[in-house]
Design an enzyme around this catalytic site. Sequence first.
Site, short mmCIF file in Angstrom:
data_model
loop_
_atom_site.label_atom_id
_atom_site.label_comp_id
_atom_site.label_asym_id
_atom_site.label_seq_id
_atom_site.Cartn_x
_atom_site.Cartn_y
_atom_site.Cartn_z
N LYS A 190 -9.18 3.07 -2.17
CA LYS A 190 -9.50 2.44 -0.88
C LYS A 190 -10.86 2.92 -0.40
O LYS A 190 -11.13 4.13 -0.35
CB LYS A 190 -8.41 2.77 0.14
CG LYS A 190 -8.47 2.00 1.45
CD LYS A 190 -7.23 2.29 2.27
CE LYS A 190 -7.15 1.47 3.54
NZ LYS A 190 -5.89 1.74 4.28
N GLU A 222 0.83 -1.20 0.00
CA GLU A 222 0.00 0.00 0.00
C GLU A 222 0.87 1.26 0.00
O GLU A 222 1.86 1.36 0.73
CB GLU A 222 -0.88 -0.03 1.26
CG GLU A 222 -1.81 1.15 1.44
CD GLU A 222 -2.64 1.01 2.71
OE1 GLU A 222 -3.60 1.80 2.86
OE2 GLU A 222 -2.35 0.14 3.56
N CYS A 281 -5.83 -3.07 1.91
CA CYS A 281 -5.60 -3.17 3.36
C CYS A 281 -6.90 -3.28 4.15
O CYS A 281 -7.52 -4.33 4.20
CB CYS A 281 -4.74 -2.00 3.84
SG CYS A 281 -3.93 -2.32 5.43
#
Length: 562
Positions: free
Chosen positions: A123, A54, A159
Amino acid sequence: MTSAPKPSAINGQLRLGIAQLNPIVGDIAGNSELIRRSRAEAEQNGAHLVLCPELAVSGYPPEDLVLKPAFVDQCMEAVEELAKETADGGPGMIIGAPWLFDGKLYNAAILIDGGKIQAVRYKTDLPNYGVFDEKRVFAAGPLPGPVDFRGVRIGVPICEDIWNDEVCECLAETGAEILLVPNGSPYWENKAEERLQVAVARVVESGLPLVFCNQFGGQDELVFDGGSFGLQADRTLAFQMPQFETGLAYTDWVLNDETWVCECGPVTVLPDLDEANWNACVVGLRDYVLKNGFPGVTLGLSGGIDSAVVAAMAVDALGADKVHAIMMPYRYTSEESIKDAADCAAALGIRFDTIPIAEPVEAFTKVLAPVFSGRAADTTEENLQARSRGVILMAISNKFGYMVVTTGNKSEMSVGYATLYGDMNGGYNPIKDLYKTQVYDLADWRNKNRSDCLMGPEGEVVPNNIITKVPSAELRENQTDQDSLPPYDQLDDILSCLVEQEMAVRDIEKRGHDRELIHRIEHLLYIAEYKRRQAPPGVKITARNFGRDRRYPITNRFRDRS
């Protein structure tokens, strides 16, 4: 009803490289070079695609750096340059960077291949708890669909997106064949098992195999332990990379009955808890020193357990030639402590100097005598000893450029048994988040073990006498820690209940602790908050460290009398 389309493939095969990188926050050029080198190596090993952690381009976490437009612009330009380089027909890549689109800033994963940016995914689930503060700087992306890589439909949850079910469910419903997850997942105790359980849950729900690529390295208080892994669609382990190392692993996936199956990948046994905690402290210290450009470290070596463990960690992190220990005896320093400190320095092979502090302490006492007239000696005079030592260490740091490493453990920091502008002076503390009982456990572990990633010697590096003798700050005659504190196993259990678990006093009492003692420890914990705000950073080890995790007010009159 029409049947679902069959998964497509690169001739039914996919060689995936997992790049467990150690980026530096803000070093866009350096991080880009790490990514570039990973791609070159992957090309030599026949990989089709390389998955990076990430925000690998910016480093993670970039915090408020991403509020600076010039920083974001340079990150995006770096991605575009890396994308152009994929025109050579080599591997594609999934890389992370902050991404500005339509006036909003996102935490993004970008697929680059064939000389251009093929897809960008944002994200969705921004963590905003504990050490995470992403809602402060990023906008949440929409629920994503898969990206197409040479005919393979890949889901790229980022994540935190896998710590809840919504994103992976959406990806499965929109045709993803495999989940590739870039992560900046920091270490704390038993975190590897937590990640695995979360990943298993997503595989069960989606029916898709999952690859978890994690960052490695230290960033201020956080340590990223790597430990990248993959799961087959049947929840079995496909591969496991090591913790606390950089690396580029290759996994071979084949299409088997419409499901991608990993046929080949490394399987590493992860370290036990003590080894993992030791390695985390070492990595955090090493990267803090090296990434900030210090030539080495200096510390006060008192003959006690805390400074001995920190000295051993420093040697494991940097090598003996970059560690300078100073013994600073006063009238209350025992001959036993002087010998123990010298033995520890000899076992570690570090430079060891002795600088007595009688003259500066007595000079301070003399100049303060008129103001202190008529008042009995107390902790003020004890603190003059600690502060004289602090001044000496900072002078050595200023003269030679070595960073001062502090040595206070979490038990002491909790109850305020550390001196501002004295033993709290310094730049970093590798044992800041270790309770005293954990320090003893790790000393015992290190004397019997040595991981391959450590630079220090094998064998006993913390002399046994330091471990077995009664702990004392030696600031007055015949002083021991237990003069004013309960035994450390009792203290640490109370503190763990108060700090990590936020338990009520009545519930802590049920564990067998005296109610008045709990009240006293809670009071000490609260009134020491102002000291902790001025303490140097240190490695996060527990689920709730002092700093990013636990944000208590300094001015606070609450006391639990339940």
